[in-house]
Design an enzyme around this catalytic site. Structure first.
Site, PDB file in Angstrom:
ATOM      1  N   LEU A 291      39.651  30.525  29.823  1.00 50.18           N
ATOM      2  CA  LEU A 291      40.049  28.793  29.633  1.00 50.18           C
ATOM      3  C   LEU A 291      39.486  28.444  28.998  1.00 50.18           C
ATOM      4  O   LEU A 291      38.125  28.302  28.499  1.00 50.18           O
ATOM      5  CB  LEU A 291      39.165  28.371  31.239  1.00 50.18           C
ATOM      6  CG  LEU A 291      40.097  26.438  30.759  1.00 50.18           C
ATOM      7  CD1 LEU A 291      41.420  26.340  31.680  1.00 50.18           C
ATOM      8  CD2 LEU A 291      39.254  25.245  31.303  1.00 50.18           C
TER       9      LEU A 291
ATOM     10  N   ASP B 251      42.733   8.648  32.599  1.00 51.23           N
ATOM     11  CA  ASP B 251      42.559   6.890  32.559  1.00 51.23           C
ATOM     12  C   ASP B 251      42.292   6.628  33.575  1.00 51.23           C
ATOM     13  O   ASP B 251      42.520   7.178  34.878  1.00 51.23           O
ATOM     14  CB  ASP B 251      44.411   6.482  31.770  1.00 51.23           C
ATOM     15  CG  ASP B 251      44.040   4.906  31.838  1.00 51.23           C
ATOM     16  OD1 ASP B 251      42.582   4.605  30.846  1.00 51.23           O
ATOM     17  OD2 ASP B 251      44.665   4.704  31.173  1.00 51.23           O
TER      18      ASP B 251
ATOM     19  N   HIS C 274      32.700   6.036  33.959  1.00 49.94           N
ATOM     20  CA  HIS C 274      32.592   7.215  32.821  1.00 49.94           C
ATOM     21  C   HIS C 274      32.016   7.801  32.600  1.00 49.94           C
ATOM     22  O   HIS C 274      31.951   9.486  32.771  1.00 49.94           O
ATOM     23  CB  HIS C 274      32.313   6.323  31.684  1.00 49.94           C
ATOM     24  CG  HIS C 274      32.857   5.998  30.353  1.00 49.94           C
ATOM     25  ND1 HIS C 274      34.458   5.160  30.141  1.00 49.94           N
ATOM     26  CD2 HIS C 274      32.973   4.487  29.745  1.00 49.94           C
ATOM     27  CE1 HIS C 274      35.289   4.602  30.353  1.00 49.94           C
ATOM     28  NE2 HIS C 274      34.619   3.642  29.643  1.00 49.94           N
TER      29      HIS C 274
HETATM   30  C1  FPP Z   1      39.617   6.143  29.809  1.00 55.22           C
HETATM   31  O1  FPP Z   1      39.202   5.186  30.505  1.00 55.22           O
HETATM   32  C2  FPP Z   1      39.073   6.895  29.505  1.00 55.22           C
HETATM   33  C3  FPP Z   1      38.127   7.141  28.069  1.00 55.22           C
HETATM   34  C4  FPP Z   1      38.336   6.110  26.995  1.00 55.22           C
HETATM   35  C5  FPP Z   1      36.774   7.872  28.348  1.00 55.22           C
HETATM   36  C6  FPP Z   1      36.855   9.036  29.142  1.00 55.22           C
HETATM   37  C7  FPP Z   1      35.742   9.857  28.987  1.00 55.22           C
HETATM   38  C8  FPP Z   1      35.508  11.049  29.546  1.00 55.22           C
HETATM   39  C9  FPP Z   1      36.109  10.995  30.891  1.00 55.22           C
HETATM   40  C10 FPP Z   1      34.382  11.234  29.255  1.00 55.22           C
HETATM   41  C11 FPP Z   1      34.020  12.046  28.231  1.00 55.22           C
HETATM   42  C12 FPP Z   1      33.250  13.116  28.355  1.00 55.22           C
HETATM   43  C13 FPP Z   1      33.106  14.099  27.946  1.00 55.22           C
HETATM   44  C14 FPP Z   1      31.534  15.582  27.941  1.00 55.22           C
HETATM   45  C15 FPP Z   1      33.912  14.495  26.505  1.00 55.22           C
HETATM   46  P1  FPP Z   1      39.452   4.159  30.582  1.00 55.22           P
HETATM   47  O2  FPP Z   1      37.687   3.196  30.166  1.00 55.22           O
HETATM   48  O3  FPP Z   1      40.402   2.667  29.798  1.00 55.22           O
HETATM   49  O4  FPP Z   1      39.610   3.138  32.226  1.00 55.22           O
HETATM   50  P2  FPP Z   1      40.294   1.633  32.545  1.00 55.22           P
HETATM   51  O5  FPP Z   1      41.750   1.730  32.218  1.00 55.22           O
HETATM   52  O6  FPP Z   1      40.234   1.550  33.739  1.00 55.22           O
HETATM   53  O7  FPP Z   1      39.638   1.023  31.567  1.00 55.22           O
END
Ligand code: FPP
Length: 252
Positions: free
Chosen positions: A143, A32, A49
């Protein structure tokens, strides 16, 4: 007893050697804070992201060095479809980019890619990239990088119950035969052990529909650090704290 690989860094050898004792087999992470990481830098959310995606590769490498067996990462929840379509489109392209960039290295590191979630509902090119990666890494023995994508724990449990009901209708067993194991065996994670350690970054203190059944006895670890900044040092901190916990599973 497992033979651990040499430490990937000798920054603090003693601490790292201690860390090799009682390492969690299965670590699950709610990644997150990508959006806030970007906002803080005056960048669009998608930049967070992208950085979060690159951090996956870094953390996989570190987890592998620690001889972690399973790393489950929450990449997209069933609730994330509520986000603006531009952000969803970007998030759906990330697995493709990630695998284009990193699959050869992951194969070299003996990583096996798996997923949990409803893959069939993803855009077709995202599905294709993921299925190809699963196939290309299926013989790897290191892994397990388990990506939770279009994953929701409540949905998973409902699917499990439906599947059990069908088995009963087919006469495979009776209602009274249902045990906790029956539910476990019908989840996406049936082939995996439960997470020993569940980490959430960014200061939020909730599970957000992630592995609700499987985390019944997971050790929880929260950090204020946003996911793109969650680095080797943070990883070590989580492991070190985990090692101090006494897991009693309701006993004394
Ligand atoms: C939450 O942070 C994050 C997500 C919903 C997306 C997580 C995805 C990735 C880290 C990359 C995925 C890549 C692959 C290869 C699967 P948020 O955007 O909700 O953060 P915020 O709470 O600060 O808005």
């Amino acid at each position: 007893m497992a033979l651990f690989k040499l430490p990937f860094t000798n920054k603090d050898t003693k601490k790292i050697h201690n860390s090799y004792d009682k390492v969690p087999d299965h670590i699950a992470i709610i990644m997150d804070g990508n959006g806030r990481w970007a906002q803080k830098k005056g960048l669009p959310r998608i930049a967070g992201h992208r950085e979060g995606m690159d951090n996956i590769k870094r953390i996989v490498k570190i987890a592998n060095t620690y001889n972690v067996k399973i790393l489950t990462l929450y990449a997209f929840s069933t609730e994330n479809w509520k986000r603006p379509s531009t952000e969803i489109d970007f998030l759906m392209k990330l697995p493709i980019d990630f695998l284009q960039h990193y699959l050869p290295e992951l194969i070299e590191e003996n990583v096996r890619i798996q997923t949990i979630g409803e893959i069939d509902d993803l855009p077709i090119n995202t599905q294709t990239a993921i299925l190809r990666a699963i196939e290309n890494t299926s013989h790897n023995t290191g892994l397990i990088l388990n990506i939770a994508i279009n994953y929701g724990s409540k949905f998973e449990i409902v699917q499990s119950i439906k599947s059990i009901c069908n088995d009963i209708l087919q006469g495979e067993y009776k209602v009274d035969d249902i045990t906790e194991e029956t539910i476990t065996e019908h989840l996406y994670t049936s082939h995996l052990t439960d997470p020993d350690l569940l980490i959430r970054t960014s200061g939020e203190l909730r599970l957000s529909n992630f592995l609700l059944w499987q985390s019944a006895y997971s050790e929880l670890w929260f950090t204020d650090t946003f996911w793109p900044d969650f680095d080797e040092e943070e990883f070590e901190k989580a492991i070190n704290d985990y090692q101090k916990r006494k897991r009693r599973y309701g006993g004394i």
